[in-house]
Design a protein around this motif. Structure first.
Motif, PDB file in Angstrom:
ATOM      1  N   UNK A 109       0.845  -1.180   0.000  1.00 45.48           N
ATOM      2  CA  UNK A 109       0.000   0.000   0.000  1.00 45.48           C
ATOM      3  C   UNK A 109       0.889   1.241   0.000  1.00 45.48           C
ATOM      4  N   UNK A 110       0.939   1.918  -1.123  1.00 46.63           N
ATOM      5  CA  UNK A 110       1.869   3.030  -1.276  1.00 46.63           C
ATOM      6  C   UNK A 110       1.428   4.247  -0.478  1.00 46.63           C
ATOM      7  N   UNK A 111       2.393   4.853   0.199  1.00 48.84           N
ATOM      8  CA  UNK A 111       2.141   6.120   0.871  1.00 48.84           C
ATOM      9  C   UNK A 111       2.869   7.190   0.080  1.00 48.84           C
ATOM     10  N   UNK A 112       2.208   8.319  -0.151  1.00 45.98           N
ATOM     11  CA  UNK A 112       2.696   9.271  -1.129  1.00 45.98           C
ATOM     12  C   UNK A 112       3.358  10.501  -0.539  1.00 45.98           C
TER      13      UNK A 112
ATOM     14  N   UNK B 159      -7.256   2.245   1.504  1.00 45.85           N
ATOM     15  CA  UNK B 159      -5.908   1.905   1.938  1.00 45.85           C
ATOM     16  C   UNK B 159      -5.530   2.678   3.198  1.00 45.85           C
ATOM     17  N   UNK B 160      -5.903   3.945   3.243  1.00 51.72           N
ATOM     18  CA  UNK B 160      -5.580   4.752   4.420  1.00 51.72           C
ATOM     19  C   UNK B 160      -6.291   4.214   5.659  1.00 51.72           C
ATOM     20  N   UNK B 161      -7.553   3.842   5.500  1.00 53.70           N
ATOM     21  CA  UNK B 161      -8.339   3.340   6.631  1.00 53.70           C
ATOM     22  C   UNK B 161      -7.760   2.041   7.172  1.00 53.70           C
ATOM     23  N   UNK B 162      -7.307   1.180   6.281  1.00 52.74           N
ATOM     24  CA  UNK B 162      -6.695  -0.086   6.719  1.00 52.74           C
ATOM     25  C   UNK B 162      -5.435   0.198   7.524  1.00 52.74           C
ATOM     26  N   UNK B 163      -4.639   1.159   7.070  1.00 47.85           N
ATOM     27  CA  UNK B 163      -3.415   1.491   7.808  1.00 47.85           C
ATOM     28  C   UNK B 163      -3.724   2.015   9.204  1.00 47.85           C
ATOM     29  N   UNK B 164      -4.749   2.886   9.313  1.00 51.61           N
ATOM     30  CA  UNK B 164      -5.118   3.420  10.623  1.00 51.61           C
ATOM     31  C   UNK B 164      -5.660   2.310  11.516  1.00 51.61           C
ATOM     32  N   UNK B 165      -6.468   1.418  10.948  1.00 49.39           N
ATOM     33  CA  UNK B 165      -7.010   0.308  11.733  1.00 49.39           C
ATOM     34  C   UNK B 165      -5.893  -0.594  12.246  1.00 49.39           C
ATOM     35  N   UNK B 166      -4.900  -0.856  11.406  1.00 46.67           N
ATOM     36  CA  UNK B 166      -3.786  -1.698  11.837  1.00 46.67           C
ATOM     37  C   UNK B 166      -2.960  -1.016  12.925  1.00 46.67           C
ATOM     38  N   UNK B 167      -2.905   0.292  12.855  1.00 51.26           N
ATOM     39  CA  UNK B 167      -2.206   1.061  13.890  1.00 51.26           C
ATOM     40  C   UNK B 167      -2.922   0.921  15.234  1.00 51.26           C
ATOM     41  N   UNK B 168      -4.256   1.002  15.194  1.00 52.85           N
ATOM     42  CA  UNK B 168      -5.051   0.819  16.415  1.00 52.85           C
ATOM     43  C   UNK B 168      -4.899  -0.607  16.930  1.00 52.85           C
TER      44      UNK B 168
ATOM     45  N   UNK C 284      -2.421   8.619   0.982  1.00 55.30           N
ATOM     46  CA  UNK C 284      -2.618   7.297   0.393  1.00 55.30           C
ATOM     47  C   UNK C 284      -3.467   7.410  -0.877  1.00 55.30           C
ATOM     48  N   UNK C 285      -3.311   6.472  -1.793  1.00 54.81           N
ATOM     49  CA  UNK C 285      -4.064   6.543  -3.051  1.00 54.81           C
ATOM     50  C   UNK C 285      -5.575   6.544  -2.860  1.00 54.81           C
TER      51      UNK C 285
ATOM     52  N   UNK D 138     -14.476   7.743   9.717  1.00 52.86           N
ATOM     53  CA  UNK D 138     -13.860   6.539  10.295  1.00 52.86           C
ATOM     54  C   UNK D 138     -14.578   5.232   9.981  1.00 52.86           C
ATOM     55  N   UNK D 139     -15.638   5.259   9.163  1.00 49.60           N
ATOM     56  CA  UNK D 139     -16.455   4.056   8.950  1.00 49.60           C
ATOM     57  C   UNK D 139     -15.609   2.881   8.468  1.00 49.60           C
ATOM     58  N   UNK D 140     -14.726   3.118   7.512  1.00 42.08           N
ATOM     59  CA  UNK D 140     -13.938   2.014   6.964  1.00 42.08           C
ATOM     60  C   UNK D 140     -12.837   1.564   7.922  1.00 42.08           C
ATOM     61  N   UNK D 141     -12.417   2.444   8.824  1.00 41.25           N
ATOM     62  CA  UNK D 141     -11.492   2.030   9.881  1.00 41.25           C
ATOM     63  C   UNK D 141     -12.183   1.012  10.782  1.00 41.25           C
ATOM     64  N   UNK D 142     -13.425   1.332  11.174  1.00 41.79           N
ATOM     65  CA  UNK D 142     -14.171   0.419  12.041  1.00 41.79           C
ATOM     66  C   UNK D 142     -14.488  -0.892  11.315  1.00 41.79           C
ATOM     67  N   UNK D 143     -14.756  -0.799  10.026  1.00 40.48           N
ATOM     68  CA  UNK D 143     -15.022  -2.015   9.251  1.00 40.48           C
ATOM     69  C   UNK D 143     -13.814  -2.947   9.251  1.00 40.48           C
TER      70      UNK D 143
END
Length: 639
Positions: free
Chosen positions: A1-4, A25-34, A20-21, A58-63
């Motif tokens: 997952x490319x960070x720009x 992708x950004x939401x997945x990264x934040x979720x993994x951080x949590x 993030x593109x 934050x919906x996709x982070x929670x998903x």
């Protein structure tokens, strides 16, 4: 997952920014951080204390967190949560409450203990609010503070509900909501008048105490406020700028939300660039407007003083670049949006042949056609093209309840006048009156009322299209099923919408298609309608030969125009054509004066439309081109 984000590109940015593109992708990264924080605390036998936000961001982070729980065994048993805010007053079981939101998006799907969930209480008596806020702060402190605080950003620059004017050391408290914040929430509440005027929110000072702060923002609508928060001066007018004072903050953006940052929007000011043609055009237009000098008057010094020395070296002198860009802009202007017959069309926006084109204009709502491109619509009809219009949705959501009763009363009175009263209309009328008396904010109307509202808008659209000059057989009402299905479910299949659109396209076999290109809100009706049209065309291109000669032009709505450097066809309007366009818009009486969903612009739609097109014409004139009354702008979709 490319960070720009590249370090050499961030000298304008006063906080760390990751781009993030996509928001996925950004939401997945934040979720993994949590998740990493939760796992680290589990390994130490400690509680993970999370500060959580609500809203679409934050919906996709929670998903992703729910997925990690169900598929990878991530436990929330050691997690304690504190939500940022809640409307006041607000019942926890109300559809718009943040309690309901958090249950739906996260808490009902993971193993977090109920007693570990903390959300501001919207049911408190006014005299109890202050004590609750003090206790909320103390409870956070008792758990050792927040390990991470997740934030979104409002268009006022608010974080939580810390609106403009909030102090950097503010604590949890009752606040009054900004009018723009309430307008943004109006669709969830069925109108701004139903949005609470107050909320309980963590303070800026509370947020600052978190060990990590992550502010997320998605889509183009947030680009302007993100730029101010990241690059602007610290100011109480934009509370998010206070985050510049934190050493523990990171902004996580998708490319659309980051598009206003200098490194993306004006990259030649931030770092060396490759001077491709599109970037040269953008830079020259910006320089001309920034200096308030016509393009043909720009000098080598102007270029050198604004980060374009490399451009002058590679492609200069300035005069040569000026002439080239001036000519490119001049060639976008045409009074023949369907193509001018019997001329050299090599430098024109549209083809000369066939001289009489089949044209179809897709209008997401029943008034987008005349509001967005009414002058071009009239011009195409006047110039003899076979023009069709397709109204993709009924637009029934945007009709006032009072209008339903007014039309039903007319039908009743008419039935009495012609002695043909069978009582059916009276029954519908009485049922409608009783329903409206008890109707809750944002409650979906019964089918019969939705039908009546749709017919109101259908009648207006027919009147507008006839005024433009279309025969009735060229006026199509698709009433795409997704529009009403979406009122009952967010999980929607669009196959029948696509099939219906394919059938209409096969019937018309257009040389030109015009469709709404408003993509700022990826969940909005305009974006859904465009996606349906695009999918229909792409499928037809695999089988139907006529599609190879079909061009797709995009227009924008009443709020925003394409930037000048992106415009590929600019259709100038005379004062008389502007007046005709205005009269066509006036046919949509239910949308005049104050529409149900006015957005954040108090002007009437016809005023917005005229201001937008006159502003576009004014910008062309500032660049040194002809001074037109108005210009409607289009961008061609590249397949």
């Amino acid at each position: 997952m490319a960070r720009l984000n590249l370090l050499e590109e961030t000298r304008f940015e006063k906080v760390p920014v990751s781009v993030y593109p996509s928001q996925d992708e950004a939401s997945i990264q934040v979720a993994q951080r949590i998740a990493a924080i939760i796992l680290d605390k589990q390994a130490k036998g400690e509680k993970a204390v999370l500060g959580l936000a609500t809203g679409a961001t934050p919906v996709k982070v929670y998903k992703e967190l729910v997925r990690l729980h169900k598929e990878e065994g991530l436990s929330f048993n050691n997690v304690v949560t504190f939500n940022l805010d809640e409307y006041y007053p607000m019942l926890p079981n109300a559809e718009q409450s943040y309690v309901a939101f958090m249950k739906k998006q996260l808490f009902d799907h993971v193993d977090i203990p109920q007693e570990n969930i903390n959300i501001p209480d919207g049911t408190l008596a006014p005299e109890d609010v202050q004590a609750f806020c003090i206790a909320y702060e103390q409870k956070i402190s008792n758990f050792g503070g927040l390990d991470i605080q997740i934030l979104g950003i409002g268009r006022t620059g608010h974080i939580g509900f810390n609106e403009p004017g909030s102090a950097p050391n503010s604590g949890t408290r009752l606040v009054t909501l900004d009018d723009l914040t309430r307008r943004d929430a109006s669709r969830d509440f069925g109108g701004k008048e139903n949005v609470p005027t107050k909320a309980i929110t963590m303070g800026v000072g509370t947020i600052f105490k978190a060990k990590e702060i992550v502010l997320m923002a998605w889509n183009e609508k947030k680009a302007e406020i993100v730029k101010k928060a990241v690059e602007g001066e610290i100011s109480s007018d934009i509370p998010a700028t206070y985050l510049q004072m934190s050493e523990n903050v990171e902004f996580v953006l998708d490319t659309d939300a980051a598009s206003g940052l200098t490194r993306f929007n004006l990259p030649w000011l931030a770092h060396d660039v490759v001077w491709e043609d599109s970037l040269v055009r953008k830079a020259v237009v910006w320089l001309s407007l920034h200096l308030k000098k016509a393009i043909l008057k720009l000098t080598d010094d102007d270029y050198n003083n604004y980060g374009m020395a490399q451009l002058i070296t590679e492609q200069g002198p300035a005069y040569s670049i000026n002439i080239r860009i001036f000519n490119e802009l001049q060639r976008t202007i045409t009074g023949w949006p369907g193509g001018k017959p019997n001329v050299d069309d090599s430098s024109r926006p549209e083809r000369a042949e066939p001289a009489r084109k089949n044209v179809i204009l897709f209008s997401p709502h029943p008034d987008d056609d005349v509001i967005s491109m009414g002058g071009t619509f009239i011009r195409l009809a006047d110039q003899g093209h076979n023009v069709h219009v397709a109204y993709q949705t009924s637009g029934n959501t945007a009709v006032w309840d009072d209008d339903v009763l007014r039309y039903l009363e007319f039908v009743q009175d008419f039935a009495v006048a012609v002695d043909d009263d069978n009582g059916v209309t009276r029954n519908i009328y009485e049922e409608a009156r009783e329903f409206f008396k008890v109707k809750k904010p944002n409650q979906v109307d019964p089918e019969i009322i939705r039908t009546i509202k749709g017919l109101i808008r259908k009648g207006e659209a027919i009147a507008g299209a006839r005024f433009v000059g279309l025969p009735d057989e060229n006026i199509h009402f698709q009433n795409l099923p997704f529009y009403d299905r979406g009122k009952f479910s967010k999980e929607i299949d669009f196959e029948d919408d696509i099939q219906q659109t394919m059938e209409l396209l096969r019937q018309v076999k257009p040389h030109q298609i015009f469709a709404a290109g408003d993509f700022a809100d990826p969940h909005g009706t305009h974006r859904v309608c465009f996606d349906i049209v695009l999918e229909a065309i792409l499928r037809l291109r695999e089988t139907d030969e006529w599609t190879k000669d079909c061009w797709l032009w995009l227009y924008r709505g009443a709020w925003h125009e394409y930037p000048i450097h992106e415009i590929e066809m600019a259709v100038p309007l005379s004062p008389q054509e502007v007046k005709r366009k205005r009269l066509a818009i006036f046919k949509h009486q239910s949308q005049k004066d104050l529409p149900v969903f006015p957005g954040d612009d108090p002007r009437e739609f016809w005023v917005r439309a005229e201001d937008r097109t006159s502003e576009t014409a004014g910008l062309y004139h500032e660049l040194g081109l002809a001074n037109y009354e108005a210009i409607e702008a289009f961008v061609r979709w590249k397949f």
